[in-house]
Design a protein around this motif. Structure first.
Motif, short mmCIF file in Angstrom:
data_model
loop_
_atom_site.label_atom_id
_atom_site.label_comp_id
_atom_site.label_asym_id
_atom_site.label_seq_id
_atom_site.Cartn_x
_atom_site.Cartn_y
_atom_site.Cartn_z
N LEU A 1 49.96 21.15 -10.70
CA LEU A 1 48.76 20.72 -9.97
C LEU A 1 48.67 19.21 -9.80
N TRP A 2 49.74 18.48 -10.10
CA TRP A 2 49.66 17.02 -10.01
C TRP A 2 49.80 16.57 -8.56
N ASN A 3 49.57 15.30 -8.33
CA ASN A 3 49.67 14.72 -6.98
C ASN A 3 51.06 14.16 -6.70
N ALA A 4 51.94 14.21 -7.69
CA ALA A 4 53.37 13.91 -7.52
C ALA A 4 53.70 12.44 -7.33
N VAL A 5 52.76 11.51 -7.56
CA VAL A 5 53.07 10.09 -7.46
C VAL A 5 54.10 9.74 -8.54
N ALA A 6 55.20 9.13 -8.14
CA ALA A 6 56.34 8.92 -9.03
C ALA A 6 56.79 7.46 -8.95
N LEU A 7 56.28 6.65 -9.85
CA LEU A 7 56.53 5.20 -9.85
C LEU A 7 57.33 4.79 -11.09
N ARG A 8 58.33 3.97 -10.88
CA ARG A 8 59.06 3.40 -12.01
C ARG A 8 58.23 2.29 -12.66
N PHE A 9 58.28 2.22 -13.98
CA PHE A 9 57.75 1.05 -14.67
C PHE A 9 58.74 -0.11 -14.47
N SER A 10 58.22 -1.32 -14.65
CA SER A 10 59.06 -2.52 -14.49
C SER A 10 59.32 -3.15 -15.86
N GLN A 11 60.15 -4.18 -15.87
CA GLN A 11 60.39 -4.92 -17.11
C GLN A 11 59.09 -5.47 -17.67
N ARG A 12 58.17 -5.92 -16.80
CA ARG A 12 56.87 -6.41 -17.28
C ARG A 12 56.10 -5.31 -18.00
N ASP A 13 56.20 -4.08 -17.50
CA ASP A 13 55.49 -2.98 -18.14
C ASP A 13 56.04 -2.68 -19.52
#
Length: 520
Positions: free
Chosen positions: A84-96
């Protein structure tokens, strides 16, 4: 099954458990998945295309009549929240991953972006993620399918934001824009968070676990609610105790390794329930940090009408909900708070128009006003990270039991002064972007709310300040792992699911290597 000892027993079948179990099976590891809910067929079981007028009080149930599932936090169904998710798929960065190094607050992860980047690559190849190569340092590019085009409303927000020097980019989602295998491309019905009846949107059952059954190394057991993880004298999990969701019959599963992947709060709750003389405050809690450091995403929301679209003809622009995204930009600007925020917008589903109830008027003029504003309506929500604090934690509500007689997971959260500064600045920026886009604000929620649940069982190098090591293994219990967002020591402002999956794939390789070396 009581007599069989699996290589690995996994509790939970969502983004973490589904990814990890499929990877283990592919590596030849004999794996059992215990899922608290029933088997779910995304093609037939959800009310994906139902309309409000078909139901009393215009409320659309999640499941079709006679289809079980999603009746509680402990018994969602095979695939967990990925159904049921919205499927947004973002990589974290080195800052994260190194937020404390970047701005002096919160906690760093015990590895760098470069260490997990190959696992992001692997997951994107396995599940299919669409997006654009934007070449942003703080939002690393991936291995993408083509993105869908921006909507007219996206372009109006993009035009307004550009006046303030703010970028609007294509969103990145684990939804297919090109067919692959037995999963067709998205047909843009806009009902993504009501199940995807063609599995174009990733869910862990269709994309990971069901294909992995062909290995002969994966067993899926539904309707099995786990409630206790007893330990041996050697401080190892000796068995997994569960009961059947339907009959309440007791059962036991055994594995050389046990992986908890119930989703953040429920994983923490299971460990807190698994008390013993050796671990009187919860399994693997010698540090006293279990349940602490709860850091959910904090949001602030707007509803609005884009004045340029008021009175225009309605068009079929549902798409796969949001097609655009505003990535972090404050991390490079002068500010008096740590961390940053991103903005998700235009993810409303047009089959429901709850906003119409709060419009003023009556009769013909009221109806015309609704019709005029229908194509102009959109949601606009900022997401920001919060810094861990001692007032934000997960514990057990022993006086408020759930339908299975188990204590519910109870969430506590409180923003510190630095979080409030970030929250208020995020709302100011949202308002400024909407003003620059010629928006008519319908509603604004100045009070913060929580969204993605993160933290409570964090990884770290120091066993005194963390629960898990860099491979999500318990510092105290050598055959226990936890792979979901509870393991995150910091949350970023970015959606967590892709990182959960990458972390799970990395952990699976680590477990398989330990089994091969006979370390467990």
């Amino acid at each position: 099954m009581a007599n069989k000892i699996y290589d690995v027993v996994v509790v939970g079948s969502g983004a973490g458990g589904g990814t990890l179990s499929a990877r283990l099976a592919g590596l030849g590891v004999d794996t059992l998945v215990l899922e608290g809910g029933p088997k779910i067929d995304t093609r037939t079981d959800f009310n994906t295309h139902a309309l409000p007028f078909e139901f009393p009080f215009r409320h659309i149930p999640i499941m079709k009549p006679g289809k079980p599932g999603y009746d509680g936090e402990r018994s969602r169904g095979l695939g967990g929240k990925t159904q049921l998710w919205n499927a947004v798929a973002l990589r974290f960065s080195q800052r994260d991953f190194k937020g404390r190094q970047h701005d002096g607050a919160g906690e760093d992860w015990p590895f760098d972006y470069a260490d997990i980047a190959p696992y992001y690559d692997r997951i994107e190849r396995e599940v299919g993620v669409c997006g654009n190569l934007d070449h942003l340092d703080d939002l690393p590019d991936g291995i993408f399918l083509p993105p869908p085009p921006l909507k007219c409303s996206d372009l109006l927000i993009q035009k307004g934001a550009s006046k303030l020097g703010v970028k609007v980019i294509h969103v990145r989602k684990a939804t297919l824009t090109k067919a692959r295998g037995n999963r067709p491309a998205c047909h843009y019905c806009g009902n993504c968070m009501s199940g995807c009846d063609v599995a174009a949107k990733y869910n862990s059952a269709d994309a990971h676990m069901l294909p992995a059954l062909k290995t002969g190394k994966l067993t899926l057991q539904n309707n099995s609610i786990v409630y206790d993880l007893p330990v041996s004298d050697e401080a190892r999990v000796k068995e997994v105790r569960y009961f059947d969701r339907e009959t309440r019959a007791q059962g036991v599963a055994k594995g050389r390794v046990v992986v908890v992947a119930c989703a953040c709060a429920q994983s923490v709750a299971l460990l807190l329930m698994s008390k013993s003389s050796r671990f009187p405050t919860g399994l693997g809690n010698s540090s006293g940090e279990l349940g602490k450091n709860f850091i959910p995403h904090i949001t602030g929301g707007f509803e609005l009408f884009l004045t340029e679209l008021i009175g225009k003809p309605s068009v079929d622009d549902e798409g796969f909900l949001d097609h655009a995204y505003i990535p972090s930009f404050m991390h490079t600007r002068k500010r008096d708070y740590p961390r940053s925020f991103g903005i998700q917008f235009n993810y409303q589903n047009h089959r429901a128009a709850g906003w119409a109830r709060s419009m003023k008027g009556m009769g013909k003029s009221y109806k015309e006003s609704i019709k005029d504003r229908y194509p102009a309506y959109l949601t606009f929500t900022g997401y920001h990270e919060m810094i861990p604090n001692r007032d934000s934690y997960i514990d057990l509500d022993t006086e408020n039991l759930d339908e299975y007689g188990l204590p519910r997971a109870r969430r506590h959260w409180k923003l510190a002064d630095e979080d409030w500064k970030l929250h208020n600045d995020m709302n100011r920026w949202c308002q400024a972007i909407l003003d620059a886009s010629n928006s008519e604000i319908h509603s604004a929620n100045p009070q913060p709310a929580t969204n993605h649940e993160i933290g409570g069982c964090r990884i770290g190098l120091d066993p005194k300040t963390s629960v898990l090591d860099a491979y999500c293994r318990s510092h105290d219990v050598p055959n226990l792992y936890v792979v979901d967002a509870s393991a995150f020591p910091s949350s970023s402002e970015k959606n967590p699911t892709l990182t959960i999956m990458a972390l799970a794939s990395r952990t699976a390789d680590h477990i398989a290597d330990r089994l091969r070396k006979r370390e467990v």
